[in-house]
Motif scaffolding. Sequence first.
Motif, short mmCIF file in Angstrom:
data_model
loop_
_atom_site.label_atom_id
_atom_site.label_comp_id
_atom_site.label_asym_id
_atom_site.label_seq_id
_atom_site.Cartn_x
_atom_site.Cartn_y
_atom_site.Cartn_z
N GLU A 115 0.86 -1.19 0.00
CA GLU A 115 0.00 0.00 0.00
C GLU A 115 0.89 1.23 0.00
N LYS A 135 -0.77 -2.51 -4.09
CA LYS A 135 -2.15 -2.84 -3.73
C LYS A 135 -3.06 -1.67 -4.12
N TYR A 136 -4.15 -2.03 -4.78
CA TYR A 136 -5.12 -1.00 -5.13
C TYR A 136 -5.92 -0.68 -3.88
N GLU A 137 -5.89 0.57 -3.52
CA GLU A 137 -6.56 1.03 -2.30
C GLU A 137 -7.25 2.36 -2.60
N TYR A 147 -6.63 6.61 -5.12
CA TYR A 147 -6.08 6.72 -6.47
C TYR A 147 -6.88 7.70 -7.34
N ILE A 185 -0.16 -1.84 -10.53
CA ILE A 185 -1.49 -2.18 -10.02
C ILE A 185 -2.23 -3.10 -10.98
N GLU A 219 -6.97 -3.15 -12.16
CA GLU A 219 -7.76 -2.33 -11.24
C GLU A 219 -7.52 -0.83 -11.46
N PHE A 220 -6.40 -0.49 -12.06
CA PHE A 220 -6.08 0.91 -12.30
C PHE A 220 -6.70 1.41 -13.61
N HIS A 269 -8.88 4.57 -13.98
CA HIS A 269 -8.18 5.86 -13.87
C HIS A 269 -7.47 6.22 -15.16
N CYS A 296 -3.29 -2.46 -18.58
CA CYS A 296 -4.70 -2.10 -18.39
C CYS A 296 -5.41 -2.03 -19.73
#
Length: 193
Positions: A7, A47-49, A52, A86, A89-90, A93, A127
């Motif tokens: 993280e 870790k995607y948290e 972001y 990441i 999951e990114f 964005h 991505c």
Amino acid sequence: ATAEAEEILRKLPSGWNDKVASLAKWQERKGELEKLTELCRKFPVVKYEGGYQAVQATLCRLLKTDANAQVQGEAAQVAGLLAQRIGKEFEKHTRQILPLLMVKLREKNAGLLRHVTKAVDEILTFCPSEAGFDCLKSALGDKNPAAKKEGCLAVSRALKTEGLVGAPVWEKVAKSLLGAVRAVAVDPDKALR
């Protein structure tokens, strides 16, 4: 052994996004971005948290409005590293960041262009999305010959990415994307052919 996801946003100073935006000197803005760059490089899996969305907004603001090419290049580099570290999951964005990177494909500054093309490659590799490839297609239709050229090169590099051709996202975009490349190939400008 797979590395454990880290993280990294918790390792940044409190109020980092606001601080980056408020700094007057370009060297200071670049220095703050370098903190995030170093964290991305230090940890192979991030870790995607939460948080972001704010980072993405900061990167977009810098890519869009900062006058300094080194700050823009560092912002592009961070975007690419976050996509790489990441992963999928990114992707949500990157939908805001990628159009700004496509505009930067027109850049004459070689250092900035190098960071932008690398970030575009990392985003499309780690991505991959229909929106991302549609964005790349828009670069192929750009009036600027440099953007068209860099767009074609990005498509070429994407085709060499292991696992992309044959993936569901590629099946959706291949025909229109390759049609845009074909249009560039018959462009009257010899430099593009």
